[in-house]
Design a protein around this motif. Structure first.
Motif, PDB file in Angstrom:
ATOM      1  N   THR A 175      -0.693 -13.005 -11.194  1.00 23.74           N
ATOM      2  CA  THR A 175      -0.625 -11.772 -10.407  1.00 23.74           C
ATOM      3  C   THR A 175      -0.157 -12.167  -9.004  1.00 23.74           C
ATOM      4  O   THR A 175      -0.668 -13.123  -8.424  1.00 23.74           O
ATOM      5  CB  THR A 175      -1.997 -11.075 -10.314  1.00 23.74           C
ATOM      6  OG1 THR A 175      -2.951 -12.002  -9.812  1.00 23.74           O
ATOM      7  CG2 THR A 175      -2.435 -10.569 -11.671  1.00 23.74           C
ATOM      8  N   ALA A 197       1.025 -10.682  -5.111  1.00 28.22           N
ATOM      9  CA  ALA A 197       1.207  -9.616  -4.113  1.00 28.22           C
ATOM     10  C   ALA A 197       2.405  -9.992  -3.262  1.00 28.22           C
ATOM     11  O   ALA A 197       2.486 -11.111  -2.754  1.00 28.22           O
ATOM     12  CB  ALA A 197      -0.037  -9.487  -3.241  1.00 28.22           C
ATOM     13  N   VAL A 243       4.346  -8.954   0.105  1.00 33.55           N
ATOM     14  CA  VAL A 243       4.233  -8.146   1.328  1.00 33.55           C
ATOM     15  C   VAL A 243       5.627  -7.970   1.920  1.00 33.55           C
ATOM     16  O   VAL A 243       6.271  -8.950   2.313  1.00 33.55           O
ATOM     17  CB  VAL A 243       3.286  -8.807   2.356  1.00 33.55           C
ATOM     18  CG1 VAL A 243       3.163  -7.929   3.599  1.00 33.55           C
ATOM     19  CG2 VAL A 243       1.914  -9.059   1.740  1.00 33.55           C
ATOM     20  N   THR A 252       2.441  -6.611  -7.283  1.00 39.41           N
ATOM     21  CA  THR A 252       2.191  -5.439  -6.440  1.00 39.41           C
ATOM     22  C   THR A 252       2.947  -5.654  -5.136  1.00 39.41           C
ATOM     23  O   THR A 252       2.774  -6.685  -4.480  1.00 39.41           O
ATOM     24  CB  THR A 252       0.684  -5.296  -6.116  1.00 39.41           C
ATOM     25  OG1 THR A 252      -0.010  -5.113  -7.347  1.00 39.41           O
ATOM     26  CG2 THR A 252       0.431  -4.098  -5.217  1.00 39.41           C
ATOM     27  N   LEU A 307       3.663  -4.429  -1.312  1.00 40.89           N
ATOM     28  CA  LEU A 307       3.021  -3.668  -0.234  1.00 40.89           C
ATOM     29  C   LEU A 307       3.995  -3.536   0.927  1.00 40.89           C
ATOM     30  O   LEU A 307       4.449  -4.542   1.488  1.00 40.89           O
ATOM     31  CB  LEU A 307       1.764  -4.400   0.239  1.00 40.89           C
ATOM     32  CG  LEU A 307       0.719  -4.671  -0.848  1.00 40.89           C
ATOM     33  CD1 LEU A 307      -0.371  -5.594  -0.319  1.00 40.89           C
ATOM     34  CD2 LEU A 307       0.120  -3.361  -1.345  1.00 40.89           C
ATOM     35  N   THR A 338      -6.162  -3.624   2.724  1.00 44.45           N
ATOM     36  CA  THR A 338      -5.198  -2.654   3.253  1.00 44.45           C
ATOM     37  C   THR A 338      -5.931  -1.362   3.588  1.00 44.45           C
ATOM     38  O   THR A 338      -7.082  -1.173   3.168  1.00 44.45           O
ATOM     39  CB  THR A 338      -4.078  -2.323   2.237  1.00 44.45           C
ATOM     40  OG1 THR A 338      -4.586  -1.397   1.280  1.00 44.45           O
ATOM     41  CG2 THR A 338      -3.567  -3.565   1.518  1.00 44.45           C
ATOM     42  N   VAL A 349      -6.355  -5.595  -2.494  1.00 43.15           N
ATOM     43  CA  VAL A 349      -5.490  -6.062  -3.590  1.00 43.15           C
ATOM     44  C   VAL A 349      -5.846  -7.528  -3.832  1.00 43.15           C
ATOM     45  O   VAL A 349      -5.845  -8.328  -2.885  1.00 43.15           O
ATOM     46  CB  VAL A 349      -3.999  -5.946  -3.194  1.00 43.15           C
ATOM     47  CG1 VAL A 349      -3.099  -6.539  -4.272  1.00 43.15           C
ATOM     48  CG2 VAL A 349      -3.627  -4.492  -2.920  1.00 43.15           C
ATOM     49  N   ALA A 408      -4.959 -11.065  -5.911  1.00 38.78           N
ATOM     50  CA  ALA A 408      -3.809 -11.684  -6.591  1.00 38.78           C
ATOM     51  C   ALA A 408      -4.016 -13.195  -6.678  1.00 38.78           C
ATOM     52  O   ALA A 408      -4.846 -13.763  -5.953  1.00 38.78           O
ATOM     53  CB  ALA A 408      -2.529 -11.369  -5.823  1.00 38.78           C
ATOM     54  N   VAL A 450       0.399 -14.944  -2.947  1.00 33.29           N
ATOM     55  CA  VAL A 450       1.009 -13.938  -2.076  1.00 33.29           C
ATOM     56  C   VAL A 450       2.385 -14.429  -1.638  1.00 33.29           C
ATOM     57  O   VAL A 450       2.570 -15.597  -1.289  1.00 33.29           O
ATOM     58  CB  VAL A 450       0.109 -13.603  -0.853  1.00 33.29           C
ATOM     59  CG1 VAL A 450      -0.149 -14.826   0.039  1.00 33.29           C
ATOM     60  CG2 VAL A 450       0.703 -12.476  -0.034  1.00 33.29           C
TER      61      VAL A 450
END
Ligand SMILES: Cc1cc2nc3c(=O)[nH]c(=O)nc-3n(C[C@H](O)[C@H](O)[C@H](O)COP(=O)(O)OP(=O)(O)OC[C@H]3O[C@@H](n4cnc5c(N)ncnc54)[C@H](O)[C@@H]3O)c2cc1C
Length: 440
Positions: free
Chosen positions: A12, A14, A16, A37, A39, A242, A247, A249, A252
């Motif tokens: 997983t 994230a 940014v 994900t 962001l 956030t 979130v 993960a 990142v």
């Protein structure tokens, strides 16, 4: 079809930042079977490649011009079925306001051959994604480097476009690395293949943001208008807080400039030190109607591209649509002054600035200075990739051009995130380059 090593299950991740580098990384990660994900703090994706609709047309506020070196972008456009068109011609407006062609003496006076020999000897990897590989060889301030190597005509041929595009004036102390990378990416130093049927530069029909919206539409989880308040990295994973919830993960990907994310990052001393060394240019886009100006081209203003003494004045403008008076104007620095100086500059060219529709300031071209490049700042940034479950993308490691940030992002994902189980070949992932495709 290239076989890649077997791996553990999906990770997983994230991401940014939903500019080109974050979106390209997210797409590559999902295609390799990982869960992503994204962001983004703005309400829309595309970062410095925003487009706005006005007067019946799409106007690009930031990145939109692609050259025949834009192989990764061409591939993305093809995969997503996004239509392209040729860009406007370029013209230099001399100090008297006359439209002339850019001097391309560099390509004809023997300098190109000398440049190629120098490149082969000292920075042969400059055309590859990333900058670290060539940084030490090109750390000297650009004006000094050009003089030392007898390449003044390279400044005449590329300096105007370079300054007009936001990278600074040649009498700034910016390292030669950035000027040389820019010159390489124009596609003029080496004849390349036509891309997407365009003999020269091209762009996206309906605005460049169309491409990034299409990339985002295919991703599973893109969250816009999200403010990241902290990034905590632990041995077992990353927790991002956030304003719309946490979130979690495995990793990142920071697709934002390190100095911008620093306030919310549980940064190490090394990350803080590198972030403190980053510089960027205050570069502005003004979208405005103007009458009485030369039309139907991308104009570079020689009076304001030669020396930093004229910083704040308009360096270029693009009149893209012949049936509209709206133009995009570009200038550096002095935010309070931008519109009033622009009004003066337009008047000096015999025109009149009419309605100003919007003004946007960018922290353009994150970069290091000469001393930091000599001391290996970009190698240190490279050494951080993967440490503390963190990866860094964007203009700082890659150079501030869309092709550069996308190629760097894709390669980084391919290097550090092998396909998850069940996605064991590159099938559907696409070769890294067209060259690689020819070889497979
Ligand atoms: C005026 C202008 C003209 C340009 N012209 C060209 C051109 O013609 N051709 C070309 O190739 N390139 C051009 N560029 C450069 C190109 O736009 C950039 O290189 C490219 O957009 C960089 O992509 P990126 O994803 O690395 O960064 P960005 O595009 O800057 O995207 C970063 C994203 O991160 C988001 N973000 C930042 N901080 C946070 C945070 N804390 N939390 C969440 N999200 C965050 C930002 O909102 C943004 O969406 C131009 C740029 C400008 C400004």
């Amino acid at each position: 079809m290239q076989e890649l090593p077997d791996t553990a299950g999906p990770r997983t991740v994230a991401v940014v930042g939903a500019g080109p580098s974050g979106l390209a990384a997210a797409r590559e990660l999902e295609r390799a079977g990982h869960r992503v994900t994204v962001l983004e703090e703005q309400d829309t994706v595309a970062g410095k490649c925003q487009s706005v609709h006005l007067d019946g047309h799409a106007f690009d506020l930031g990145g939109h011009i692609c050259t025949n070196r834009y192989e990764r972008i061409a591939r993305l456009l093809t995969e997503l079925g996004v239509a392209t068109e040729r860009t406007s011609r370029y013209r230099v407006l001399d100090p008297a306001g006359r439209a002339v062609r850019q001097s391309m003496a560099f390509l004809r006076d023997g300098s190109l051959q000398r440049y190629r020999a120098l490149r082969e000897r000292e920075f042969p990897r400059i055309g590859e994604p990333g900058l670290a590989h060539s940084a030490r060889a090109l750390a000297a301030p650009v004006a000094r480097w050009l003089a030392e190597h007898g390449l003044r005509s390279m400044a005449d041929s590329f300096g105007t476009g370079y300054a007009a595009a936001g990278y600074g004036h040649l009498d700034d102390d910016v390292p030669a690395l950035y000027f040389v990378k820019y010159a390489e990416m124009t596609g003029l130093l080496d004849p390349g293949p036509e891309l997407l049927g365009h003999p020269g530069d091209f762009t996206v029909v309906g605005g460049f943001a169309t491409l990034w919206n299409r990339v985002a539409e295919e991703l599973k989880d893109v969250r816009c208008g999200v403010r990241v308040t902290s990034v905590e990295r632990r041995a077992d994973g990353v927790r991002i807080l956030t304003d719309s919830g946490p979130v979690e993960a495995d990793d990142v990907v920071l697709a934002v400039a390190p100095d911008r994310i620093l306030p919310v990052l549980d940064a190490t001393d090394e990350e803080r030190d590198l972030a403190a060394r980053i510089r960027s240019n205050a570069y502005h886009t003004v979208l405005a109607a103007a009458s009485g100006l030369p039309e139907d081209a991308f104009y570079f203003l020689a009076a304001h591209t030669t020396s930093r003494e004229t910083s704040g004045h308009c360096v270029s403008y693009h009149h893209r649509y012949p049936d509209s008076e709206v133009r995009t104007f570009y200038s550096y620095g002095r935010p309070g002054d931008v519109t009033s100086l622009l009004r003066e500059d337009v008047a000096a060219l015999g025109g009149r600035l009419e309605e100003v529709h919007l003004r946007r300031e960018w922290a353009f071209m994150p970069h290091f200075g000469s001393a930091d490049l000599t001391d290996g700042a970009l190698d240190r940034l490279d050494a951080l990739q993967g440490r503390h479950r963190t990866y860094h993308l964007g203009g700082l490691p890659a150079f501030e051009l869309v092709e550069c940030t996308v190629a760097h992002a894709q390669d980084l994902v391919r290097r550090h995130f092998p396909p998850a189980q069940g996605t064991l070949t590159r099938q559907g992932l696409g070769p890294a380059t067209m060259e690689e495709e020819r070889q497979t």
